[in-house]
Design an enzyme around this catalytic site. Structure first.
Site, short mmCIF file in Angstrom:
data_model
loop_
_atom_site.label_atom_id
_atom_site.label_comp_id
_atom_site.label_asym_id
_atom_site.label_seq_id
_atom_site.Cartn_x
_atom_site.Cartn_y
_atom_site.Cartn_z
N LYS A 80 72.53 19.43 -3.90
CA LYS A 80 71.98 18.32 -3.12
C LYS A 80 73.07 17.30 -2.82
O LYS A 80 73.89 16.99 -3.70
CB LYS A 80 70.85 17.68 -3.93
CG LYS A 80 70.06 16.60 -3.23
CD LYS A 80 68.95 16.09 -4.15
CE LYS A 80 68.05 15.07 -3.48
NZ LYS A 80 66.97 14.60 -4.39
N SER A 155 62.30 14.97 -2.38
CA SER A 155 63.41 14.71 -1.50
C SER A 155 64.48 15.80 -1.47
O SER A 155 65.31 15.82 -0.59
CB SER A 155 64.09 13.40 -1.92
OG SER A 155 64.63 13.55 -3.24
N SER A 179 60.95 15.25 -7.08
CA SER A 179 61.72 15.79 -5.95
C SER A 179 62.28 17.18 -6.13
O SER A 179 62.89 17.71 -5.20
CB SER A 179 62.86 14.85 -5.61
OG SER A 179 62.37 13.80 -4.85
N1 GLN Z 1 58.77 11.53 -3.73
C1 GLN Z 1 59.17 10.61 -4.72
C2 GLN Z 1 59.72 9.36 -4.06
O1 GLN Z 1 59.68 9.30 -2.89
C3 GLN Z 1 60.14 11.24 -5.65
C4 GLN Z 1 61.53 11.16 -5.21
C5 GLN Z 1 62.48 11.83 -6.16
O2 GLN Z 1 62.09 12.47 -7.13
N2 GLN Z 1 63.75 11.66 -5.87
O3 GLN Z 1 60.19 8.48 -4.69
#
Ligand code: GLN
Length: 485
Positions: A80, A155, A179
Site C-alpha cells: 500500500k 482504504s 481497511s
Molecule cells: N474505513 C475506515 C475509515 O475510513 C477505516 C480506515 C482504515 O482502516 N484505514 O476510517
C-alpha cells in the site's frame, strides 16, 4: 504448472526451492497480469517492474549457487502506498505527497527485503487511508476485479484488488478501522489485522496512531500466517511495538496439519445481528457458523454491549488523531507547497486547500472540533472512556470463549458512487471492524459465501490479544471445513 500467479505463497515456495519454477517466471506472470488488467482496475499507483525483475534475478542466481535465501525468496508482494519505500515515491493517495520520495524504508519493507521478497509495486488507496471504498484517492478509484462496477472496499482497496486479480501473490495494507478486513471481504480474499504492536509502524505514514497497524492480504489464511511471520517482531524504533514474537510459521511443513486449542469455544456476539445488516450477509455468515457447530465445535451466544458505540467512538478518536498527525503537511516539511502566496499563513492555508481532498478535510475539521477546549470532555474524553469499557468487555468475553465469529461487513461490495455523497453511510460500513481496532485485538476475514450477484461475503474471526497465531489457525481450520466462496 498452471498459472503461477494464481497460486499461493506457501505453494510457490517449495517449487521455487526445488527450482521447478524461477522467481523471474513468477514475477513475469504477475507483471503480465498487471499489464493486462492493472490500468482498468487502477490497483497500482506505481508498478516497480524493473526493480522487481532485478530482485527476482538476484534470488534465482543466489539459489542456483546453492546459497541460503530469505523466507519469502522470489515471492511477489504489493505494498500500500502509505508505507515508506526508500527512493520510491510514496503518495498516500494524496496530491499532498504526489512527489514525495522517502529517504528511508519502513521496518516492514526492510523485513520484506531481508526475506528476499519481490516488491512488485505500490498500490492505490483512499487518501491517507481514510475511506471504505478507495474512491477517495487523488489517483482515481480502484475497481473491484470481480465486478468492475463495484468498489473493492477500502482504504487498502488497491492491495485487495491486486491480490484478487492475481497481479501479486501477497500484499500489505493497513488496518486502522477495518481497511484490510473490509476490502478482503469485498474482494473475496483473506485479510488479517494483528494485535496492535505486533508489526512495526516505523515508516508507516500516520493516520490514527493508536489504531493504525500494517496488515496483510493473501488468498488464504495460511499465507497470512507466512507473511505475518516475516513482517512482525519487536522494533525499537516504534515505542508501541510489543516485545513478544507472536508468529512461528512452520516453513519445513508447509502443508502440515494445524492444531487448534483443545475443545475451542466460539462466541457469537448478539450485537452483530442488529439493524443495517443485509439479509444475504446474515444468512451466509449464519450458514458458516452452523457449519462450525455441526463440525462439533462449541458455539454460544455472547454479548458485548459497547459494540453499538463502535462507530461513534472510532470516528471521534480517529479524526482527533488524524487532525494532529496531518498538521505536519504545512508546505514546509514534506511534499506539496503552492507558489502563489504573499505571507506564511497564506502559504499554509493554500497548500492544505490544494493538497488535501474533501474527506481528509472533513476529518481534520471534525478532529479539531472534538479536541477543542469546549468539547474535549464531551466528545474526545468520553470516547476514550467508552474505548476502555470496550477493551474490558473484549477481555471478559475471552475468559469465556476462545474466538468470536461474525460478519466482516454489513453488505457485499456496493456500486461505485453509491455512498460518496453520504459520509455517514460510508462510515457505517465499518460497524463490525472498528471495535477490533479500538480494543487492539487480532481478527481475520475469510470468504464464506456469495450473494446472488456472485459477490463475496466475509466471515470475521476475532481472538484475544497476542493470540494471533491461534486466530490464523482457527481460520485455516474453518477454511478446511469448506467455509469459503
Ligand atoms: N474505513 C475506515 C475509515 O475510513 C477505516 C480506515 C482504515 O482502516 N484505514 O476510517
Amino acid at each position: 504448472m498452471g498459472e503461477l500467479n494464481r497460486k499461493k505463497g506457501w505453494e510457490l515456495l517449495p517449487l521455487l526451492e526445488k527450482k521447478d519454477i524461477s522467481a523471474v517466471e513468477l514475477t513475469q506472470a504477475c507483471l503480465s497480469e498487471i499489464e493486462r488488467t492493472g490500468k482498468e482496475l487502477n490497483s497500482f499507483i506505481s508498478v516497480l517492474a524493473d526493480s522487481a525483475l532485478e530482485k527476482a534475478r538476484e534470488v534465482d542466481a543466489t539459489r542456483s549457487k546453492g546459497r541460503p535465501v530469505g523466507k519469502l525468496a522470489g515471492v511477489p508482494v504489493a505494498v500500500k502506498d502509505i508505507v515508506c519505500t526508500k527512493g520510491v515515491r510514496t503518495t498516500c493517495g494524496s496530491r499532498m505527497l504526489e512527489n514525495f520520495v522517502p529517504p528511508y524504508d519502513a521496518t516492514v519493507i526492510q523485513k520484506l527485503k531481508e526475506a528476499d521478497a519481490v516488491i512488485i509495486g505500490k498500490t492505490n488507496m483512499d487518501e491517507f487511508a481514510m475511506g471504505s471504498s478507495t474512491e477517495h484517492s487523488a489517483f482515481g478509484p480502484t475497481l473491484n476485479p470481480l465486478n468492475p462496477s463495484k468498489v473493492p472496499g477500502g482504504s487498502s482497496g488497491g492491495s485487495a484488488a491486486a491480490v484478487a486479480a492475481h497481479q501479486t501473490i501477497l500484499a500489505l495494507g493497513t488496518d486502522t478501522g477495518g481497511s484490510v478486513r473490509q476490502p478482503a471481504s469485498l474482494c473475496g480474499i483473506a485479510g488479517f489485522r494483528p494485535t496492535y504492536g505486533a508489526i512495526s509502524r516505523y515508516g508507516l505514514v500516520a493516520f490514527a496512531s493508536s489504531l493504525d497497524q500494517v496488515s496483510p492480504f493473501a488468498k488464504d489464511a495460511r499465507d497470512l500466517w507466512l507473511i505475518s511471520d516475516v513482517i512482525s517482531g519487536h522494533d525499537r524504533r516504534d515505542s508501541t511495538s510489543i516485545p513478544e514474537r507472536l508468529f512461528n510459521y512452520p516453513y519445513s511443513d508447509s502443508k502440515g496439519k494445524v492444531e487448534l486449542p483443545k475443545n475451542p469455544r466460539f462466541g457469537v456476539p448478539k450485537e452483530f445481528w442488529g439493524e443495517g445488516l443485509a439479509a444475504e450477509v446474515r444468512d451466509s455468515v449464519r450458514g458458516a457458523i452452523d457449519r462450525v457447530s455441526k463440525a462439533g465445535y462449541q458455539v454460544e451466544e455472547v454479548s458485548l454491549p459497547s459494540l453499538s458505540a463502535g462507530i461513534a467512538v472510532y470516528y471521534i478518536i480517529c479524526t482527533a488523531e488524524a487532525s494532529s498527525n496531518l498538521a505536519r503537511y504545512d508546505g514546509v516539511k514534506y511534499g506539496l507547497r503552492v507558489n502563489d502566496y504573499k505571507a506564511l499563513f497564506e502559504m499554509y492555508a493554500k497548500t492544505r486547500e490544494v493538497g488535501f481532498g474533501a474527506e481528509v478535510k472533513r476529518r481534520i475539521i471534525l478532529g479539531t472540533y472534538v479536541l477543542s477546549a469546549g468539547y474535549y470532555d464531551a466528545y474526545y474524553l468520553k470516547a476514550q472512556k467508552v474505548r476502555a469499557v470496550m477493551k474490558n468487555e473484549f477481555a471478559d468475553v475471552f475468559e469465556k470463549v476462545d474466538f468470536l465469529l461474525g460478519p466482516t461487513t454489513p453488505s457485499a461490495a456496493f456500486s461505485l458512487g453509491e455512498k460518496t455523497d453520504d459520509p455517514l453511510e460510508m462510515y457505517l460500513n465499518d460497524i463490525y471492524t472498528v471495535p477490533i481496532n479500538l480494543a487492539g485485538v487480532p481478527a481475520v476475514s475469510i470468504p464464506c459465501g456469495k450473494n446472488k450477484e456472485s459477490l463475496p461475503i466475509g466471515l470475521q474471526i476475532i481472538g484475544p490479544q497476542k493470540k494471533d497465531e491461534t486466530v490464523l489457525k482457527a481460520a485455516i481450520a474453518l477454511e478446511n471445513l469448506g467455509i469459503k466462496i
